[in-house]
Design a protein around this motif. Structure first.
Motif, mmCIF file in Angstrom:
data_model
loop_
_atom_site.group_PDB
_atom_site.id
_atom_site.type_symbol
_atom_site.label_atom_id
_atom_site.label_comp_id
_atom_site.label_asym_id
_atom_site.label_seq_id
_atom_site.Cartn_x
_atom_site.Cartn_y
_atom_site.Cartn_z
ATOM 1 N N VAL A 82 0.852 -1.193 0.000
ATOM 2 C CA VAL A 82 0.000 0.000 0.000
ATOM 3 C C VAL A 82 0.887 1.241 0.000
ATOM 4 C CG1 VAL A 82 -1.734 1.310 1.338
ATOM 5 C CG2 VAL A 82 -1.841 -1.178 1.292
ATOM 6 N N LEU A 83 0.393 2.319 -0.602
ATOM 7 C CA LEU A 83 0.992 3.647 -0.411
ATOM 8 C C LEU A 83 0.017 4.485 0.389
ATOM 9 C CD1 LEU A 83 3.038 5.855 -2.741
ATOM 10 C CD2 LEU A 83 0.991 6.854 -1.709
ATOM 11 N N HIS A 84 0.514 5.089 1.460
ATOM 12 C CA HIS A 84 -0.315 5.936 2.319
ATOM 13 C C HIS A 84 0.160 7.377 2.157
ATOM 14 C CE1 HIS A 84 -2.346 6.516 6.523
ATOM 15 N NE2 HIS A 84 -2.590 7.523 5.706
ATOM 16 N N LEU A 85 -0.683 8.196 1.543
ATOM 17 C CA LEU A 85 -0.351 9.592 1.253
ATOM 18 C C LEU A 85 -0.942 10.511 2.307
ATOM 19 C CD1 LEU A 85 0.681 11.841 -0.701
ATOM 20 C CD2 LEU A 85 -1.523 11.630 -1.902
ATOM 21 N N HIS A 86 -0.147 11.493 2.687
ATOM 22 C CA HIS A 86 -0.637 12.573 3.559
ATOM 23 C C HIS A 86 -0.660 13.870 2.738
ATOM 24 C CE1 HIS A 86 -0.843 10.303 7.376
ATOM 25 N NE2 HIS A 86 0.104 9.576 6.813
ATOM 26 N N ASN A 87 0.288 14.765 2.918
ATOM 27 C CA ASN A 87 0.308 16.027 2.174
ATOM 28 C C ASN A 87 1.162 15.898 0.911
ATOM 29 O OD1 ASN A 87 0.272 18.839 1.495
ATOM 30 N ND2 ASN A 87 2.257 19.060 2.508
ATOM 31 N N PRO A 88 0.602 16.179 -0.276
ATOM 32 C CA PRO A 88 1.405 16.064 -1.491
ATOM 33 C C PRO A 88 2.055 17.368 -1.961
ATOM 34 C CG PRO A 88 -0.889 16.265 -2.094
ATOM 35 C CD PRO A 88 -0.835 16.332 -0.583
ATOM 36 N N LEU A 92 5.656 16.755 -3.941
ATOM 37 C CA LEU A 92 5.260 15.418 -4.387
ATOM 38 C C LEU A 92 4.226 15.479 -5.503
ATOM 39 C CD1 LEU A 92 4.959 13.433 -1.030
ATOM 40 C CD2 LEU A 92 6.917 13.654 -2.552
ATOM 41 N N SER A 93 3.185 16.271 -5.299
ATOM 42 C CA SER A 93 2.034 16.434 -6.179
ATOM 43 C C SER A 93 1.128 15.216 -6.083
ATOM 44 C CB SER A 93 2.427 16.690 -7.638
ATOM 45 O OG SER A 93 2.319 15.543 -8.434
ATOM 46 N N PRO A 94 -0.162 15.400 -6.368
ATOM 47 C CA PRO A 94 -1.084 14.254 -6.356
ATOM 48 C C PRO A 94 -0.733 13.179 -7.377
ATOM 49 C CG PRO A 94 -2.295 16.320 -6.273
ATOM 50 C CD PRO A 94 -0.868 16.677 -6.574
ATOM 51 N N TRP A 95 0.200 13.470 -8.276
ATOM 52 C CA TRP A 95 0.577 12.485 -9.286
ATOM 53 C C TRP A 95 1.127 11.209 -8.659
ATOM 54 C CZ3 TRP A 95 -0.171 14.385 -14.348
ATOM 55 C CH2 TRP A 95 0.017 13.421 -15.355
ATOM 56 N N VAL A 96 1.524 11.267 -7.385
ATOM 57 C CA VAL A 96 2.013 10.045 -6.737
ATOM 58 C C VAL A 96 0.929 8.964 -6.730
ATOM 59 C CG1 VAL A 96 3.699 11.269 -5.287
ATOM 60 C CG2 VAL A 96 1.403 10.828 -4.399
ATOM 61 N N VAL A 97 -0.350 9.378 -6.741
ATOM 62 C CA VAL A 97 -1.442 8.400 -6.803
ATOM 63 C C VAL A 97 -1.363 7.639 -8.122
ATOM 64 C CG1 VAL A 97 -3.947 8.085 -6.805
ATOM 65 C CG2 VAL A 97 -2.908 9.822 -5.310
ATOM 66 N N ARG A 98 -1.166 8.365 -9.209
ATOM 67 C CA ARG A 98 -1.083 7.723 -10.522
ATOM 68 C C ARG A 98 0.167 6.837 -10.625
ATOM 69 N NH1 ARG A 98 -3.223 12.141 -14.980
ATOM 70 N NH2 ARG A 98 -4.734 13.196 -13.647
ATOM 71 N N THR A 99 1.269 7.312 -10.064
ATOM 72 C CA THR A 99 2.498 6.514 -10.104
ATOM 73 C C THR A 99 2.315 5.210 -9.344
ATOM 74 O OG1 THR A 99 3.851 8.515 -10.289
ATOM 75 C CG2 THR A 99 4.960 6.525 -9.523
ATOM 76 N N ALA A 100 1.697 5.286 -8.167
ATOM 77 C CA ALA A 100 1.446 4.070 -7.382
ATOM 78 C C ALA A 100 0.541 3.109 -8.145
ATOM 79 C CB ALA A 100 0.831 4.432 -6.035
ATOM 80 N N VAL A 105 -0.083 -0.586 -7.018
ATOM 81 C CA VAL A 105 -0.115 -0.367 -5.568
ATOM 82 C C VAL A 105 -1.333 0.481 -5.209
ATOM 83 C CG1 VAL A 105 1.109 0.612 -3.580
ATOM 84 C CG2 VAL A 105 2.398 -0.500 -5.432
ATOM 85 N N PRO A 106 -2.231 -0.008 -4.361
ATOM 86 C CA PRO A 106 -3.384 0.796 -3.946
ATOM 87 C C PRO A 106 -2.956 1.952 -3.041
ATOM 88 C CG PRO A 106 -3.333 -1.264 -2.720
ATOM 89 C CD PRO A 106 -2.243 -1.355 -3.757
ATOM 90 N N VAL A 107 -3.798 2.982 -3.002
ATOM 91 C CA VAL A 107 -3.461 4.222 -2.301
ATOM 92 C C VAL A 107 -4.514 4.561 -1.247
ATOM 93 C CG1 VAL A 107 -3.072 6.708 -2.547
ATOM 94 C CG2 VAL A 107 -2.224 5.122 -4.298
ATOM 95 N N VAL A 108 -4.014 4.886 -0.064
ATOM 96 C CA VAL A 108 -4.814 5.450 1.025
ATOM 97 C C VAL A 108 -4.377 6.899 1.182
ATOM 98 C CG1 VAL A 108 -5.314 5.368 3.491
ATOM 99 C CG2 VAL A 108 -4.940 3.252 2.232
ATOM 100 N N VAL A 172 -8.437 7.589 -5.764
ATOM 101 C CA VAL A 172 -7.842 7.115 -4.505
ATOM 102 C C VAL A 172 -8.680 5.953 -3.977
ATOM 103 C CG1 VAL A 172 -7.429 7.735 -2.092
ATOM 104 C CG2 VAL A 172 -6.720 9.294 -3.923
ATOM 105 N N ASP A 173 -8.002 4.885 -3.569
ATOM 106 C CA ASP A 173 -8.716 3.661 -3.193
ATOM 107 C C ASP A 173 -9.465 3.801 -1.872
ATOM 108 O OD1 ASP A 173 -7.530 1.565 -5.270
ATOM 109 O OD2 ASP A 173 -5.930 2.891 -4.618
ATOM 110 N N ARG A 174 -8.859 4.477 -0.930
ATOM 111 C CA ARG A 174 -9.537 4.655 0.353
ATOM 112 C C ARG A 174 -9.106 5.982 0.963
ATOM 113 N NH1 ARG A 174 -11.849 1.495 -0.216
ATOM 114 N NH2 ARG A 174 -11.650 -0.483 0.854
ATOM 115 N N TYR A 175 -10.089 6.762 1.356
ATOM 116 C CA TYR A 175 -9.821 8.000 2.082
ATOM 117 C C TYR A 175 -10.010 7.765 3.571
ATOM 118 C CZ TYR A 175 -9.605 11.124 -1.964
ATOM 119 O OH TYR A 175 -9.215 11.767 -3.118
ATOM 120 N N ILE A 176 -9.078 8.272 4.361
ATOM 121 C CA ILE A 176 -9.243 8.282 5.807
ATOM 122 C C ILE A 176 -9.649 9.692 6.201
ATOM 123 C CG2 ILE A 176 -8.096 8.065 8.040
ATOM 124 C CD1 ILE A 176 -6.352 5.888 6.806
#
Length: 395
Positions: A82-88, A92-100, A105-108, A172-176
């Motif tokens: 899993v990749l767990h993103l906080h502040n992009p 980083l940019s939100p593009w890390v979601v696409r890269t994962a 790799v699913p993204v939280v 994004v696969d799951r938002y917390i």
């Protein structure tokens, strides 16, 4: 289980509860047996970047080229679950979601603010709550009002990034969501219920509380949205000394306001900036912690720290504060939530002082039942497991 934790750290010169939460959560996950792979950039590093990377900085909120390259290498080498993103933002940019997702790799993402819509992330500007960009394809009001770092140019870049990445955020696969208020914000943005889990942040257990001290503690960034002016307006409606002592800790643009109040009244003390040990001592000396933002604050860490230490909190009924305190919920409440106006707060101050001792045990119980790391880390690991089993959504 392997988890990449991606976070653009805020500048260390400006205390960030989000930085603290990310560090704390990584330590808790490691203690639970999760292999944590930090993928972090710091805004403090911008001045030392190579010339080429500096030249690309204006577009980094849209596509951080160096970050995507480095993240792709990390994902290929370690093959995390899993990749767990906080502040992009901004490196980083939100593009890390696409890269994962490109690496399977699913993204939280933990949502700490309102930045899917609002360039400042606060829904607050010029001393008042603002949702002018809500529902717009591009947030031109943010550009007009220079909402991001006081710059029209940077606000335009971020508003563009928010528009470009609408499809990214929806993938994004799951938002917390840290509170029910953030969950409502995500639903309003168009995120489906099945993509959202409400799970607040937790803090390490400091142990059994010390006996209550006396008076009130206000500890926050001294900026308008954090409510220092509101608090001092309410405080001045009582005679000097009638409520015990008000201690103010922190720094920011309203520091002169705190210093002036301390000079004018014998029952106000300005403590300045405190390190962690100083904050522990300041909480120990207090009976009540005050958290009175006027914006829809998501999850003020100071509230969790106070309840963990057995100090009830007098808060404003905005954002996630009623949820954190547990008011109008089953079980013990960790304090009081009042309207964000001076009259209501002035009326609540004597009540809080009188009832503090009776509510101290409830504040601690609220922390143990809802925010203890043993409870929240187990929930987070279960979220990871569910996503690792199902894989990423189609991007």
């Amino acid at each position: 289980m392997k988890v990449v934790v991606a976070h653009n750290r805020y500048r260390e010169a400006i205390p960030s509860g989000e930085n603290v939460i990310v560090d704390t959560e990584m330590a808790q996950l490691a203690a639970a047996g999760v292999e944590v792979l930090p993928f972090q950039r710091s805004s403090d590093s911008i001045g030392a970047l190579p010339v080429v990377q500096k030249a690309l900085l204006p577009v980094s909120p849209i596509y951080g080229r160096a970050a995507q390259r480095d993240l792709a290498a990390l994902l290929a080498e370690h093959r995390p679950d899993v990749l767990h993103l906080h502040n992009p933002y901004p490196l980083l940019s939100p593009w890390v979601v696409r890269t994962a997702h490109a690496h399977g790799v699913p993204v939280v993402q933990t949502v700490h603010n309102y930045r899917q819509v609002c360039s400042s992330g606060l829904y607050f500007r010029d001393g008042h709550n603002c949702t002018d960009c809500r529902g717009r394809v591009i947030g031109w009001p943010a550009v007009r009002h220079r909402c991001y770092r006081g710059s029209a140019a940077q606000s335009a870049i971020l508003a563009t990034a928010l528009a470009v990445h609408r499809p990214t955020w929806r993938s994004v696969d799951r938002y917390i969501a840290l509170t029910d208020r953030i969950a409502a914000h995500l639903r309003d943005y168009g995120i489906a219920d099945q993509q959202i889990v409400v799970k607040p942040n937790g803090l390490p257990d400091p142990g059994e509380p010390d006996p209550l001290g006396d008076g009130f503690l206000y500890a926050a960034r001294l900026s308008p949205e954090k409510g220092l002016g509101l608090l001092l307006d309410a405080w001045r409606r009582h005679p000097d000394g009638a409520l015990g002592e008000l201690r103010i800790a922190g720094d920011g643009e309203l520091r002169p306001l705190a210093e002036r109040a301390a000079a004018e009244r014998g029952d106000v003390t300005y403590l300045g900036v405190l390190d962690s040990a100083g904050m522990v001592a300041a909480r120990r000396a207090a009976a009540v912690v005050v958290a009175v933002p006027t914006w829809n604050d998501v999850l003020p860490t100071v509230i969790l720290e106070a309840m963990a230490a057995g100090r009830p909190v007098l808060g404003t009924a905005v954002g996630g504060i009623p949820y954190l305190l547990g008011v109008d919920q089953p079980g013990p409440a960790g304090g009081w939530a009042v309207a964000p106006d001076a009259a209501a707060l002035a009326g609540a101050l004597p009540r809080a002082r009188a009832e503090a001792a009776a509510l101290a045990a409830d504040a601690r119980a609220r922390y143990v039942g809802a925010f203890h790391p043993d409870v929240l880390t187990a929930r987070l690991v279960e979220i990871y497991r569910q996503l690792a089993d199902s894989g990423p959504v189609a991007g």
